[in-house]
Design a protein around this motif. Sequence first.
Motif, PDB file in Angstrom:
ATOM      1  N   HIS A 233       0.800  -1.223   0.000  1.00  0.00           N
ATOM      2  CA  HIS A 233       0.000   0.000   0.000  1.00  0.00           C
ATOM      3  C   HIS A 233       0.835   1.277   0.000  1.00  0.00           C
ATOM      4  CE1 HIS A 233      -2.620  -3.198   1.819  1.00  0.00           C
ATOM      5  NE2 HIS A 233      -3.372  -2.786   0.828  1.00  0.00           N
ATOM      6  N   ASP A 234       2.062   1.206  -0.502  1.00  0.00           N
ATOM      7  CA  ASP A 234       2.869   2.401  -0.792  1.00  0.00           C
ATOM      8  C   ASP A 234       3.031   3.324   0.415  1.00  0.00           C
ATOM      9  OD1 ASP A 234       2.662   1.298  -3.296  1.00  0.00           O
ATOM     10  OD2 ASP A 234       1.640   2.991  -4.225  1.00  0.00           O
ATOM     11  N   ARG A 235       3.400   2.749   1.568  1.00  0.00           N
ATOM     12  CA  ARG A 235       3.473   3.571   2.769  1.00  0.00           C
ATOM     13  C   ARG A 235       4.309   2.891   3.839  1.00  0.00           C
ATOM     14  NH1 ARG A 235      -2.669   2.470   5.235  1.00  0.00           N
ATOM     15  NH2 ARG A 235      -2.461   0.176   5.275  1.00  0.00           N
ATOM     16  N   PRO A 250       2.779   8.307   3.559  1.00  0.00           N
ATOM     17  CA  PRO A 250       2.648   7.820   2.185  1.00  0.00           C
ATOM     18  C   PRO A 250       3.948   8.046   1.420  1.00  0.00           C
ATOM     19  CG  PRO A 250       0.878   9.361   2.770  1.00  0.00           C
ATOM     20  CD  PRO A 250       1.935   9.486   3.812  1.00  0.00           C
ATOM     21  N   ALA A 251       4.313   7.089   0.580  1.00  0.00           N
ATOM     22  CA  ALA A 251       5.568   7.198  -0.167  1.00  0.00           C
ATOM     23  C   ALA A 251       5.357   7.457  -1.647  1.00  0.00           C
ATOM     24  CB  ALA A 251       6.400   5.931   0.015  1.00  0.00           C
ATOM     25  N   GLY A 252       4.150   7.205  -2.160  1.00  0.00           N
ATOM     26  CA  GLY A 252       3.895   7.401  -3.576  1.00  0.00           C
ATOM     27  C   GLY A 252       4.476   6.309  -4.449  1.00  0.00           C
ATOM     28  N   THR A 253       5.031   5.285  -3.836  1.00  0.00           N
ATOM     29  CA  THR A 253       5.591   4.136  -4.539  1.00  0.00           C
ATOM     30  C   THR A 253       5.665   2.989  -3.536  1.00  0.00           C
ATOM     31  OG1 THR A 253       7.459   3.346  -5.893  1.00  0.00           O
ATOM     32  CG2 THR A 253       7.990   4.740  -4.001  1.00  0.00           C
ATOM     33  N   GLY A 254       5.929   1.791  -4.008  1.00  0.00           N
ATOM     34  CA  GLY A 254       6.025   0.665  -3.102  1.00  0.00           C
ATOM     35  C   GLY A 254       7.182   0.825  -2.127  1.00  0.00           C
TER      36      GLY A 254
END
Length: 302
Positions: A233-235, A250-254
Motif C-alpha cells: 500500500h505504498d506507505r 505515504p511514499a507514492g511508490t512501493g
Amino acid sequence: MGQGQPATRELTVVLDGFSFLECPRWRDGRLWVSDFYTEKVVTTDGRGGTEVVAEVPGQPSGLGFLPDGRALVVSMRDHRVLVRDEAGELREHADLSGVVSGFLNDMLVDERGRAYVGNFGFDLMGGGALRYTTLTRVDPDGTVTTVAEDLGFPNGMVLLPGGVLVVAETFAGRLTAFDVDDDGGLHNRRVWAQFGETPQTGDVGEAVQLLEVAPDGICADAEGAIWVADALHDRVLRVREGGEVAEEVPAGTGVFACMLGGDDGRTLFLCAAPSFPEHERRPVREAQLLAVRVDVPHAGLP
C-alpha cells in the motif's frame, strides 16, 4: 486498530538506479543495503556516495553484524549465511539447506552474534501456493536450529530492549512477538499487532487482495513503536504494541523495508520500488532509497 493520519513529511531521494533494495542497516555512519538483482551489497553515507562492499551471486538479502564488527549476509538462493572478513572477502558462515527449502529472506543478528533468519516457505515468484514456514537461528559457531514454526512469510525483525523479538508475518498481516531465552530460544509467542483479518487462503493473489497491511521490513524507535513498511500500500506505518497506528507516511511508490539511522537516529530510510515481482524488477533499475525525517530516534536492533 487505531489509524494515524497520513503525515505531511518531505521525502527525499538518496539513491536511485537500483534493481530492488532490501534489508537496510545503519552502522558507523553508513547505511548498508542489499540490491537483489544486481547481486550486490552497497553502503552509502546517506548523501549520495556509494561503495560496493560485497558481491553475492546467490542473491543478497538479510544483513547484520557480529560482535567483532564483521558483517553477515544472507545468500538467498543457496540457503547460506555468509560472513565478510576484514579484507572484504566472503566465506560460508552457515548452510541452512538442511532445514529450509524456500529462499532465505531477512535476518536479525543480536548483540551476541546469534542470527535469526526467515525464509519464503513457498515459491512466491514462481506462483506457488502460500505455505507457512519456520524461523531459524544460526549461532556464532554456525550451528543451525529451528526456533519457531507456522509463520506466515517471516520477514523483517526487530529486537526490542528487554529481549523481545518481533517478526513481521507478511502474509498473516501481523507482527508477532517472542521472548528470547538466554540460550537464544524463543518462547511466549503472542500477537504484537494484528492488521485486519489474517487471510485464510493458499492463493497468493487472493491473500494480496485481503491484506489490510502487508508488513515487510521493520525497525524500532526509542518509544517502543515499530515502523512498518507496508509492501502492498505504498506507505510506512508507525505502530504501537496492540496495533494502534500512530502515524502513516505515504511514499507514492512501493516500500519494502525501512531503517532509522543518520547521525541522530531520526532519518527513516525507505527501500522503494514500483512493485516486488522478480520478473518486473530484475530487468530494470527503478528502485530507490528514500529518506524522511521523523521525531523519535532509533532503538533496539537492527
